[in-house]
Scaffold this motif. Structure first.
Motif, PDB file in Angstrom:
ATOM      1  N   ASP A  45       0.834  -1.209   0.000  1.00 34.74           N
ATOM      2  CA  ASP A  45       0.000   0.000   0.000  1.00 34.74           C
ATOM      3  C   ASP A  45       0.870   1.261   0.000  1.00 34.74           C
ATOM      4  O   ASP A  45       0.590   2.225  -0.719  1.00 34.74           O
ATOM      5  CB  ASP A  45      -0.924   0.023   1.222  1.00 34.74           C
ATOM      6  CG  ASP A  45      -2.042  -1.025   1.151  1.00 34.74           C
ATOM      7  OD1 ASP A  45      -2.329  -1.511   0.039  1.00 34.74           O
ATOM      8  OD2 ASP A  45      -2.599  -1.346   2.213  1.00 34.74           O
ATOM      9  N   ILE A  46       1.912   1.266   0.830  1.00 37.51           N
ATOM     10  CA  ILE A  46       2.806   2.425   0.900  1.00 37.51           C
ATOM     11  C   ILE A  46       3.514   2.636  -0.435  1.00 37.51           C
ATOM     12  O   ILE A  46       3.608   3.765  -0.950  1.00 37.51           O
ATOM     13  CB  ILE A  46       3.828   2.245   2.037  1.00 37.51           C
ATOM     14  CG1 ILE A  46       3.130   2.304   3.393  1.00 37.51           C
ATOM     15  CG2 ILE A  46       4.942   3.293   1.949  1.00 37.51           C
ATOM     16  CD1 ILE A  46       4.013   1.907   4.559  1.00 37.51           C
ATOM     17  N   LEU A  47       4.013   1.559  -1.026  1.00 39.84           N
ATOM     18  CA  LEU A  47       4.721   1.678  -2.301  1.00 39.84           C
ATOM     19  C   LEU A  47       3.783   2.176  -3.392  1.00 39.84           C
ATOM     20  O   LEU A  47       4.193   2.973  -4.262  1.00 39.84           O
ATOM     21  CB  LEU A  47       5.332   0.331  -2.680  1.00 39.84           C
ATOM     22  CG  LEU A  47       6.401  -0.214  -1.718  1.00 39.84           C
ATOM     23  CD1 LEU A  47       6.833  -1.612  -2.132  1.00 39.84           C
ATOM     24  CD2 LEU A  47       7.603   0.717  -1.632  1.00 39.84           C
ATOM     25  N   ASP A  48       2.526   1.754  -3.357  1.00 39.85           N
ATOM     26  CA  ASP A  48       1.537   2.264  -4.309  1.00 39.85           C
ATOM     27  C   ASP A  48       1.293   3.758  -4.103  1.00 39.85           C
ATOM     28  O   ASP A  48       1.167   4.522  -5.070  1.00 39.85           O
ATOM     29  CB  ASP A  48       0.212   1.510  -4.160  1.00 39.85           C
ATOM     30  CG  ASP A  48       0.107   0.305  -5.085  1.00 39.85           C
ATOM     31  OD1 ASP A  48       0.980   0.153  -5.968  1.00 39.85           O
ATOM     32  OD2 ASP A  48      -0.834  -0.486  -4.912  1.00 39.85           O
ATOM     33  N   GLU A  49       1.186   4.179  -2.854  1.00 40.65           N
ATOM     34  CA  GLU A  49       0.877   5.577  -2.567  1.00 40.65           C
ATOM     35  C   GLU A  49       1.912   6.518  -3.158  1.00 40.65           C
ATOM     36  O   GLU A  49       1.574   7.610  -3.663  1.00 40.65           O
ATOM     37  CB  GLU A  49       0.775   5.796  -1.060  1.00 40.65           C
ATOM     38  CG  GLU A  49       0.420   7.222  -0.676  1.00 40.65           C
ATOM     39  CD  GLU A  49       0.206   7.400   0.815  1.00 40.65           C
ATOM     40  OE1 GLU A  49       0.010   8.561   1.238  1.00 40.65           O
ATOM     41  OE2 GLU A  49       0.233   6.388   1.557  1.00 40.65           O
ATOM     42  N   TYR A  50       3.196   6.120  -3.126  1.00 42.15           N
ATOM     43  CA  TYR A  50       4.264   6.996  -3.598  1.00 42.15           C
ATOM     44  C   TYR A  50       4.836   6.541  -4.942  1.00 42.15           C
ATOM     45  O   TYR A  50       5.805   7.133  -5.424  1.00 42.15           O
ATOM     46  CB  TYR A  50       5.364   7.078  -2.543  1.00 42.15           C
ATOM     47  CG  TYR A  50       4.866   7.700  -1.266  1.00 42.15           C
ATOM     48  CD1 TYR A  50       4.746   9.085  -1.144  1.00 42.15           C
ATOM     49  CD2 TYR A  50       4.458   6.910  -0.193  1.00 42.15           C
ATOM     50  CE1 TYR A  50       4.253   9.663   0.014  1.00 42.15           C
ATOM     51  CE2 TYR A  50       3.957   7.476   0.978  1.00 42.15           C
ATOM     52  CZ  TYR A  50       3.858   8.856   1.062  1.00 42.15           C
ATOM     53  OH  TYR A  50       3.352   9.431   2.210  1.00 42.15           O
ATOM     54  N   ARG A 117      -0.556  -5.295  -8.379  1.00 42.57           N
ATOM     55  CA  ARG A 117      -0.586  -3.946  -7.825  1.00 42.57           C
ATOM     56  C   ARG A 117      -0.371  -2.899  -8.921  1.00 42.57           C
ATOM     57  O   ARG A 117       0.214  -3.160  -9.973  1.00 42.57           O
ATOM     58  CB  ARG A 117       0.481  -3.801  -6.746  1.00 42.57           C
ATOM     59  CG  ARG A 117       0.123  -4.478  -5.430  1.00 42.57           C
ATOM     60  CD  ARG A 117      -1.057  -3.767  -4.778  1.00 42.57           C
ATOM     61  NE  ARG A 117      -1.421  -4.352  -3.497  1.00 42.57           N
ATOM     62  CZ  ARG A 117      -1.628  -3.640  -2.388  1.00 42.57           C
ATOM     63  NH1 ARG A 117      -1.521  -2.312  -2.421  1.00 42.57           N
ATOM     64  NH2 ARG A 117      -1.965  -4.249  -1.273  1.00 42.57           N
ATOM     65  N   ARG A 118      -0.830  -1.683  -8.631  1.00 45.83           N
ATOM     66  CA  ARG A 118      -0.711  -0.588  -9.591  1.00 45.83           C
ATOM     67  C   ARG A 118       0.745  -0.265  -9.897  1.00 45.83           C
ATOM     68  O   ARG A 118       1.113   0.022 -11.037  1.00 45.83           O
ATOM     69  CB  ARG A 118      -1.427   0.650  -9.030  1.00 45.83           C
ATOM     70  CG  ARG A 118      -1.277   1.897  -9.877  1.00 45.83           C
ATOM     71  CD  ARG A 118      -2.148   3.007  -9.352  1.00 45.83           C
ATOM     72  NE  ARG A 118      -1.895   3.297  -7.947  1.00 45.83           N
ATOM     73  CZ  ARG A 118      -0.884   4.054  -7.514  1.00 45.83           C
ATOM     74  NH1 ARG A 118      -0.034   4.572  -8.385  1.00 45.83           N
ATOM     75  NH2 ARG A 118      -0.724   4.293  -6.223  1.00 45.83           N
ATOM     76  N   THR A 119       1.593  -0.278  -8.888  1.00 51.14           N
ATOM     77  CA  THR A 119       3.019   0.002  -9.079  1.00 51.14           C
ATOM     78  C   THR A 119       3.673  -1.166  -9.803  1.00 51.14           C
ATOM     79  O   THR A 119       3.423  -2.328  -9.483  1.00 51.14           O
ATOM     80  CB  THR A 119       3.708   0.231  -7.723  1.00 51.14           C
ATOM     81  OG1 THR A 119       3.018   1.283  -7.039  1.00 51.14           O
ATOM     82  CG2 THR A 119       5.152   0.617  -7.898  1.00 51.14           C
ATOM     83  N   LEU A 285       9.544   3.462   6.649  1.00 48.85           N
ATOM     84  CA  LEU A 285       9.623   3.211   5.215  1.00 48.85           C
ATOM     85  C   LEU A 285       8.783   4.219   4.437  1.00 48.85           C
ATOM     86  O   LEU A 285       9.176   4.672   3.352  1.00 48.85           O
ATOM     87  CB  LEU A 285       9.166   1.785   4.908  1.00 48.85           C
ATOM     88  CG  LEU A 285      10.201   0.701   5.203  1.00 48.85           C
ATOM     89  CD1 LEU A 285       9.580  -0.677   5.109  1.00 48.85           C
ATOM     90  CD2 LEU A 285      11.375   0.808   4.232  1.00 48.85           C
ATOM     91  N   GLU A 286       7.632   4.572   5.003  1.00 46.20           N
ATOM     92  CA  GLU A 286       6.817   5.585   4.337  1.00 46.20           C
ATOM     93  C   GLU A 286       7.559   6.918   4.272  1.00 46.20           C
ATOM     94  O   GLU A 286       7.510   7.626   3.256  1.00 46.20           O
ATOM     95  CB  GLU A 286       5.485   5.757   5.064  1.00 46.20           C
ATOM     96  CG  GLU A 286       4.570   6.759   4.383  1.00 46.20           C
ATOM     97  CD  GLU A 286       3.184   6.819   4.987  1.00 46.20           C
ATOM     98  OE1 GLU A 286       2.314   7.472   4.380  1.00 46.20           O
ATOM     99  OE2 GLU A 286       2.972   6.211   6.056  1.00 46.20           O
ATOM    100  N   SER A 287       8.272   7.266   5.323  1.00 44.70           N
ATOM    101  CA  SER A 287       9.053   8.495   5.338  1.00 44.70           C
ATOM    102  C   SER A 287      10.116   8.480   4.241  1.00 44.70           C
ATOM    103  O   SER A 287      10.326   9.489   3.544  1.00 44.70           O
ATOM    104  CB  SER A 287       9.709   8.679   6.712  1.00 44.70           C
ATOM    105  OG  SER A 287      10.559   9.794   6.730  1.00 44.70           O
ATOM    106  N   LEU A 291      10.176  10.959   0.884  1.00 45.10           N
ATOM    107  CA  LEU A 291      11.341  11.749   0.510  1.00 45.10           C
ATOM    108  C   LEU A 291      11.814  11.383  -0.901  1.00 45.10           C
ATOM    109  O   LEU A 291      12.167  12.267  -1.690  1.00 45.10           O
ATOM    110  CB  LEU A 291      12.468  11.528   1.515  1.00 45.10           C
ATOM    111  CG  LEU A 291      13.801  12.219   1.205  1.00 45.10           C
ATOM    112  CD1 LEU A 291      13.619  13.724   1.074  1.00 45.10           C
ATOM    113  CD2 LEU A 291      14.828  11.885   2.284  1.00 45.10           C
ATOM    114  N   ALA A 292      11.808  10.093  -1.218  1.00 42.88           N
ATOM    115  CA  ALA A 292      12.222   9.669  -2.562  1.00 42.88           C
ATOM    116  C   ALA A 292      11.316  10.278  -3.628  1.00 42.88           C
ATOM    117  O   ALA A 292      11.791  10.728  -4.679  1.00 42.88           O
ATOM    118  CB  ALA A 292      12.204   8.149  -2.658  1.00 42.88           C
TER     119      ALA A 292
END
Length: 322
Positions: A45-50, A117-119, A285-287, A291-292
């Protein structure tokens, strides 16, 4: 040959192995497998968000919907290693059952979720059964059979295995990787301060943790026609020891350092490394992903998979190799 980058690159490699990571190295029952699945889905979910892709280094056996023991023969297509520290058969703990009966050893559901997943993630190989390749007991013939089995397990998913992560980071038989069509693997972090002698070496290393210097920029290495993407840091090792804020501060700084100097920020971990304190680990990891994404939007960083970086470098290797 080390390779210059026009801008920084963030790589995330995730060793996805479930019980195979513990077999012959500890009790497979010491991990909480249902919680690992929950952590993995939260991470997706986090990887998809960013929109940050990861390289999911997946043990081939996890692709299977199940396997069987036929008259005592377990995966006869795979040659056995000759490890002096191993008395039993390498596959002794394999349950040889349908995936629905033992989800510690099979994870086709997770493979499908990563792919859907979308990513656009990359599913890479972590071997078929987590063999320790760099150990002298693993011959080239054994590794060859392991890679062939991993490729066969991935075929029903239309996954082309192009990148490899060595179990236990035990590196060996790169020539066998090349024969099987691999283009990249995860290497170990180089000793960037090895040329500094005496008491100054540990001081330089500690100082670099606080204020990274150009000397400590990590870059890809081309080994013939195989890319070595050295790791920068393992995520999660200290999160349960009350050091989370320090870790996040250090490695956000390291990520900015890679963007500033055209280097790699290559973070790796296992999903179970996040389990001691999953909420805190996922926040960290979300942080990093946030930043990335900011650095990417400024044109200072790219977020890529192993295959994506190898494809990118393949177009420019002759221009920048040093």
């Amino acid at each position: 040959m080390t390779h210059e980058l026009s801008r920084g690159v963030m790589l995330i490699s995730i060793d996805t192995e479930m019980a195979w990571g513990a077999v012959h190295h500890g009790s497979p029952n010491r991990y909480h497998w249902p919680e690992e699945r929950d952590v993995l889905r939260s991470l997706l979910d986090i990887l998809d968000e960013y929109d940050v892709p990861a390289t999911w280094a997946t043990v081939g056996h996890l692709f299977l919907e199940g396997c069987e023991n036929v008259e005592g023969d377990v995966h006869p297509e795979i040659a056995r290693p000759d490890y002096p520290w191993l008395a039993q058969d390498w596959f002794e703990d394999d349950p040889c059952a349908p995936a629905t009966e033992d989800s510690r050893w099979y994870a086709p559901d997770l493979v499908r979720e990563i792919l859907e997943r979308r990513t656009r993630h990359e599913v890479a190989s972590h071997g078929f059964s987590h063999l320790i390749v760099g150990d002298p007991g693993c011959s080239a013939e054994v590794f060859d059979s392991e890679l062939a089995a991993a490729r066969a397990a991935a075929e029903p998913y239309d996954v082309e295995l192009r990148s490899f992560v060595y179990p236990r980071n035990s590196i060996g038989h790169q020539d066998v990787l090349r024969r099987h069509g691999y283009i990249a693997y995860r290497g170990v972090r180089p000793d960037l301060f090895g040329s500094i002698h005496g008491r100054l070496r540990p001081l330089a290393r500690v100082g670099d943790l606080l204020i990274p210097t150009p000397r400590s920029v990590v870059r890809p290495v081309l080994e013939g026609d195989l890319w070595n993407f050295p790791a920068t840091v393992m995520y999660g090792a200290d999160l349960h020891q009350g050091r989370a804020r320090l870790w996040q501060w250090q490695h956000r700084r390291r990520l900015r350092h890679a963007a500033r100097h055209g280097g790699l920020f290559h973070v790796w971990f296992h999903p179970h490394n996040l389990q001691p304190d999953p909420a805190n680990a996922l926040r960290g990891l979300e942080s990093l992903c946030r930043l990335a994404a900011e650095l990417r939007s400024e044109g200072r960083l790219e977020t890529l998979t192993f295959g994506g970086l190898a494809d990118l470098l393949g177009h420019h290797e002759s221009e920048h190799a040093t």
